[in-house]
Every structure is written in C-alpha cells, then in structure tokens.
Scaffold this motif. Structure first.
Motif, PDB file in Angstrom:
ATOM      1  N   UNK A  80     -50.115  22.582 103.304  1.00  0.00           N
ATOM      2  CA  UNK A  80     -49.799  22.690 101.881  1.00  0.00           C
ATOM      3  C   UNK A  80     -50.400  21.555 101.073  1.00  0.00           C
ATOM      4  N   UNK A  81     -50.328  20.339 101.609  1.00  0.00           N
ATOM      5  CA  UNK A  81     -50.957  19.190 100.933  1.00  0.00           C
ATOM      6  C   UNK A  81     -52.450  19.423 100.808  1.00  0.00           C
ATOM      7  N   UNK A  82     -53.065  19.923 101.890  1.00  0.00           N
ATOM      8  CA  UNK A  82     -54.498  20.216 101.854  1.00  0.00           C
ATOM      9  C   UNK A  82     -54.840  21.241 100.787  1.00  0.00           C
ATOM     10  N   UNK A  83     -54.009  22.278 100.652  1.00  0.00           N
ATOM     11  CA  UNK A  83     -54.250  23.314  99.640  1.00  0.00           C
ATOM     12  C   UNK A  83     -54.082  22.752  98.222  1.00  0.00           C
ATOM     13  N   UNK A  84     -53.110  21.867  98.031  1.00  0.00           N
ATOM     14  CA  UNK A  84     -52.917  21.245  96.710  1.00  0.00           C
ATOM     15  C   UNK A  84     -54.155  20.438  96.337  1.00  0.00           C
ATOM     16  N   UNK A  89     -59.141  19.888  93.167  1.00  0.00           N
ATOM     17  CA  UNK A  89     -60.567  19.556  93.173  1.00  0.00           C
ATOM     18  C   UNK A  89     -61.428  20.798  92.970  1.00  0.00           C
ATOM     19  N   UNK A  90     -60.760  21.950  92.820  1.00  0.00           N
ATOM     20  CA  UNK A  90     -61.462  23.226  92.628  1.00  0.00           C
ATOM     21  C   UNK A  90     -62.447  23.473  93.764  1.00  0.00           C
ATOM     22  N   UNK A  91     -62.036  23.118  94.974  1.00  0.00           N
ATOM     23  CA  UNK A  91     -62.896  23.313  96.147  1.00  0.00           C
ATOM     24  C   UNK A  91     -62.432  24.560  96.891  1.00  0.00           C
ATOM     25  N   UNK A  96     -62.123  22.989 103.757  1.00  0.00           N
ATOM     26  CA  UNK A  96     -61.551  21.788 103.154  1.00  0.00           C
ATOM     27  C   UNK A  96     -60.214  21.467 103.819  1.00  0.00           C
ATOM     28  N   UNK A  97     -59.342  22.451 103.894  1.00  0.00           N
ATOM     29  CA  UNK A  97     -58.022  22.253 104.482  1.00  0.00           C
ATOM     30  C   UNK A  97     -58.141  21.989 105.981  1.00  0.00           C
ATOM     31  N   UNK A  98     -59.002  22.743 106.660  1.00  0.00           N
ATOM     32  CA  UNK A  98     -59.188  22.559 108.105  1.00  0.00           C
ATOM     33  C   UNK A  98     -59.682  21.151 108.406  1.00  0.00           C
ATOM     34  N   UNK A 152     -62.403  13.251 103.785  1.00  0.00           N
ATOM     35  CA  UNK A 152     -62.264  12.039 102.970  1.00  0.00           C
ATOM     36  C   UNK A 152     -60.803  11.807 102.581  1.00  0.00           C
ATOM     37  N   UNK A 153     -60.097  12.864 102.229  1.00  0.00           N
ATOM     38  CA  UNK A 153     -58.740  12.720 101.706  1.00  0.00           C
ATOM     39  C   UNK A 153     -57.704  12.480 102.795  1.00  0.00           C
ATOM     40  N   UNK A 154     -58.142  12.545 104.052  1.00  0.00           N
ATOM     41  CA  UNK A 154     -57.244  12.159 105.142  1.00  0.00           C
ATOM     42  C   UNK A 154     -57.090  10.645 105.197  1.00  0.00           C
TER      43      UNK A 154
END
Length: 227
Positions: A80-84, A89-91, A96-98, A152-154
């Motif tokens: 869910x955090x990944x999807x947010x 970021x409109x990605x 991206x989530x994986x 990157x966001x990890x």
C-alpha cells in the motif's frame, strides 16, 4: 549512527545511477543480473541461517511470526505504501511497487541489517555496516535497473529501520546476549532465502508477513533467557 547514514546515502546514489544504467543494458542483461544478484542473496541467507544453535526456536519463531504477520497484513501495508508513492509520483508502473518492496526486504532483513547497527552502537565496530553498505549499493544498482525508481524510495525506510535498531541497542543491551543476536540473525537469514525464492518466481511468498519472526528469539531471551 554515521554508517547508518552512509548506508542511506549509498542506496540513494546507487538508485539514481541505476536509471541511466537500465538504458544501456538490454532487458535480457538486466534480467540476468537480477537473477545472479538474487541467487547471491539466497546463498547469503543460507549461510546465515545455518549459524543457528536453536533450530526449534527458529522454527517456532518463523511459524508463529508468520501467523502474526498475516494477521497484521504487513505485506499488504508495504504494498500500500508503494502504491501511494506510485500515485503521488504518477508512475503508472507495477514494477515500481515490486522494486520498492523487494529492495526494502533485501536491505532490511538478514543478519547484517540487524547485527550491523548493533555492533556500531554497542562496540563502535563498523565492519559489518561497511560490508552492508557495499552490498546495498550493488543491490540498489541492479534492482533499480531492473525495477525502476521504486528502489530509491526504499532508502528512507531502510534508514529508519537501522536507526531504530541503533537507538534501541543501548536500552536492550542487557538482554542482547551473543546467543540472542545470533538467533535473530539466523531467522532474518531464512527470510532472505524466502525473498530469493519469491524474486526468482519459484514460489510466491509474502516475505514481509514473516517479519514478526525476528522478534521470536528476542522474546525468548527476555522471558526465559538465551545464553
């Protein structure tokens, strides 16, 4: 705390460098590198897991920890955090989530992610953290090239995880015997093996749901003593 910060810096820089790298490599080359890196993750996990001196404790920790993790739906929360982040970021890219979840798991679980900050805090020995920084940089380069900017966001989450361990080390020091640390690291290493199995698509595993297993050896040490 210096080396925990350096780990974050390394992850961020490597993740940024991975984006132009993926334009140089073909999809086949990137996939091959990802498989090779993931195999190494699995081998590192096996090496760490066999250090256990309490296999029954490992088994119980993993079974009941996974049960708790599924009840809390930790994997769903991470996803869910990944999807947010993806939406903000409109990605519109499922990779991206994986990539976010895979990088978060690789860089947060395993013996080095736990013992590294503990050693830096308790004995001011940065050796394990230095090794982890190198591995995290390589992982961020390869997984970033394969999955994209989600890796990157990890980084900030990895930093928060290691910082909590670092700061909690002093308070938990009386209970963190060598045996407890060894068993926590061994359980974490089993999770690395599970992650490798998942990324290689051998079997779909929600590794994040297994994270509460890391608390098993600590609780056992607190309640019954583990020397």
């Amino acid at each position: 705390m210096l080396y925990v910060i350096l780990d974050l810096v390394g992850i961020v820089i490597a993740s940024l460098l991975s984006q132009p790298l993926k334009h140089v490599l073909t999809t086949t080359q990137t996939s091959a590198m990802l498989d090779a890196a993931t195999l190494c993750v699995g081998i590192i996990g096996i090496q760490g897991a066999i250090t256990t001196k309490q296999p029954l404790l490992m088994l119980v920790s993993l079974v009941f920890g996974t049960l708790v993790g599924y009840w809390l739906d930790i994997d769903g929360r991470f996803t869910g955090v990944g999807h947010v982040l993806e939406r903000r970021l409109h990605a519109a890219n499922e990779d991206f989530v994986a990539g976010f979840v895979a990088a978060l798991m690789i860089e947060c679980i395993g013996s080095m992610a736990i013992i590294g900050p503990l050693n830096e805090a308790l004995s001011h020995n940065p050796d394990i953290m230095l090794m982890k920084i190198v591995l995290d940089v390589l992982a961020s380069l390869i997984y970033g090239a394969a999955f994209g900017p989600g890796v990157l966001f990890a980084g900030p989450f990895v930093f928060a995880y290691e910082a909590v361990i670092y700061c909690a080390a002093a308070a938990l020091h009386p209970f963190l015997t060598t045996a407890v640390i060894t068993e926590i690291g061994a359980v974490g290493s089993v999770l690395l093996v599970a992650l490798a199995i998942d990324v290689l698509k051998i079997r779909k595993l929600k590794v994040a749901n297994m994270l509460p297993a890391l608390l098993g050896p600590l609780l056992y040490g607190l309640l019954l003593g583990l020397k």
